[in-house]
Design a protein around this motif. Structure first.
Motif, PDB file in Angstrom:
ATOM      1  N   ALA A  66      43.305  44.220  29.174  1.00 33.30           N
ATOM      2  CA  ALA A  66      42.914  44.399  30.564  1.00 33.30           C
ATOM      3  C   ALA A  66      42.991  43.064  31.293  1.00 33.30           C
ATOM      4  O   ALA A  66      42.606  42.034  30.741  1.00 33.30           O
ATOM      5  CB  ALA A  66      41.508  44.964  30.653  1.00 33.30           C
ATOM      6  N   VAL A  67      43.494  43.099  32.506  1.00 27.27           N
ATOM      7  CA  VAL A  67      43.525  41.917  33.362  1.00 27.27           C
ATOM      8  C   VAL A  67      43.030  42.321  34.744  1.00 27.27           C
ATOM      9  O   VAL A  67      43.210  43.453  35.177  1.00 27.27           O
ATOM     10  CB  VAL A  67      44.933  41.286  33.470  1.00 27.27           C
ATOM     11  CG1 VAL A  67      45.398  40.746  32.139  1.00 27.27           C
ATOM     12  CG2 VAL A  67      45.937  42.267  34.025  1.00 27.27           C
ATOM     13  N   GLY A  68      42.374  41.386  35.401  1.00 30.63           N
ATOM     14  CA  GLY A  68      41.885  41.650  36.744  1.00 30.63           C
ATOM     15  C   GLY A  68      41.231  40.418  37.320  1.00 30.63           C
ATOM     16  O   GLY A  68      41.041  39.416  36.632  1.00 30.63           O
ATOM     17  N   THR A  69      40.884  40.523  38.589  1.00 32.58           N
ATOM     18  CA  THR A  69      40.222  39.436  39.295  1.00 32.58           C
ATOM     19  C   THR A  69      38.842  39.909  39.710  1.00 32.58           C
ATOM     20  O   THR A  69      38.710  40.915  40.407  1.00 32.58           O
ATOM     21  CB  THR A  69      41.031  39.020  40.542  1.00 32.58           C
ATOM     22  OG1 THR A  69      42.392  38.794  40.148  1.00 32.58           O
ATOM     23  CG2 THR A  69      40.456  37.760  41.167  1.00 32.58           C
ATOM     24  N   ASN A  70      37.816  39.178  39.292  1.00 35.59           N
ATOM     25  CA  ASN A  70      36.436  39.551  39.594  1.00 35.59           C
ATOM     26  C   ASN A  70      36.078  39.107  41.009  1.00 35.59           C
ATOM     27  O   ASN A  70      35.581  38.016  41.235  1.00 35.59           O
ATOM     28  CB  ASN A  70      35.494  38.918  38.571  1.00 35.59           C
ATOM     29  CG  ASN A  70      34.046  39.192  38.867  1.00 35.59           C
ATOM     30  OD1 ASN A  70      33.211  38.329  38.695  1.00 35.59           O
ATOM     31  ND2 ASN A  70      33.721  40.381  39.308  1.00 35.59           N
ATOM     32  N   THR A  71      36.347  39.982  41.969  1.00 34.54           N
ATOM     33  CA  THR A  71      36.123  39.642  43.378  1.00 34.54           C
ATOM     34  C   THR A  71      34.860  40.250  43.970  1.00 34.54           C
ATOM     35  O   THR A  71      34.495  39.933  45.096  1.00 34.54           O
ATOM     36  CB  THR A  71      37.328  40.097  44.224  1.00 34.54           C
ATOM     37  OG1 THR A  71      37.514  41.502  44.047  1.00 34.54           O
ATOM     38  CG2 THR A  71      38.592  39.345  43.819  1.00 34.54           C
ATOM     39  N   VAL A  72      34.183  41.133  43.217  1.00 33.92           N
ATOM     40  CA  VAL A  72      33.003  41.828  43.728  1.00 33.92           C
ATOM     41  C   VAL A  72      31.878  41.698  42.713  1.00 33.92           C
ATOM     42  O   VAL A  72      32.106  41.811  41.505  1.00 33.92           O
ATOM     43  CB  VAL A  72      33.324  43.334  43.970  1.00 33.92           C
ATOM     44  CG1 VAL A  72      32.102  44.093  44.426  1.00 33.92           C
ATOM     45  CG2 VAL A  72      34.462  43.483  44.965  1.00 33.92           C
ATOM     46  N   VAL A  73      30.641  41.478  43.198  1.00 32.07           N
ATOM     47  CA  VAL A  73      29.484  41.447  42.320  1.00 32.07           C
ATOM     48  C   VAL A  73      29.203  42.888  41.892  1.00 32.07           C
ATOM     49  O   VAL A  73      28.815  43.728  42.708  1.00 32.07           O
ATOM     50  CB  VAL A  73      28.238  40.849  43.032  1.00 32.07           C
ATOM     51  CG1 VAL A  73      27.024  40.923  42.115  1.00 32.07           C
ATOM     52  CG2 VAL A  73      28.498  39.425  43.459  1.00 32.07           C
ATOM     53  N   ALA A  74      29.450  43.183  40.627  1.00 29.77           N
ATOM     54  CA  ALA A  74      29.229  44.530  40.083  1.00 29.77           C
ATOM     55  C   ALA A  74      29.443  44.467  38.580  1.00 29.77           C
ATOM     56  O   ALA A  74      30.080  43.535  38.068  1.00 29.77           O
ATOM     57  CB  ALA A  74      30.186  45.543  40.709  1.00 29.77           C
TER      58      ALA A  74
END
Length: 116
Positions: A66-74
């Motif tokens: 999995a790859v992604g950008t943590n842009t939101v607090v959640a």
């Protein structure tokens, strides 16, 4: 996880008594789906790819990345813009063509390190 985030199709994919086994507890489909939704909320660009699968009888093992950008607090993530890349394995048990049991192993230590 629902195909492409299609949480409206869970009844087609999972059995009525689905259980997800975690490190310290078991989770219902509703709880497991809520966790998946929170990860998708924390990383709106989340992409999960299947690297390999192994199947036998009623069991399927999936090695995924999995790859992604943590842009939101959640989902327990800080929303700091960190780019993450993790991998794991999920073992699924099927009955009557639906997933009734899952156990996922994730490299959480690497995830935490990437978020700092």
């Amino acid at each position: 996880m629902a195909e492409e985030g299609r949480f409206d199709r869970l009844d087609e994919i999972y059995g009525r008594n689905f259980v997800a086994h975690g490190a310290s507890a078991d989770y219902t489909l509703e709880q497991d789906s809520a966790a998946t939704k929170s990860w998708r909320a924390a990383m709106p660009d989340l992409k999960v790819t299947v690297e390999r699968t192994v199947a036998g009888k009623d069991l399927v093992a999936v090695h995924w990345k999995a790859v992604g950008t943590n842009t939101v607090v959640a989902g327990g993530m800080p929303g700091n813009g960190a780019r993450i890349g993790i991998e794991g394995m999920t073992f699924f048990r099927f009955s009557s063509g639906r997933i009734v049991e899952a156990c996922t192993i994730v490299d959480i230590a690497t995830l935490r390190k990437q978020l700092t």
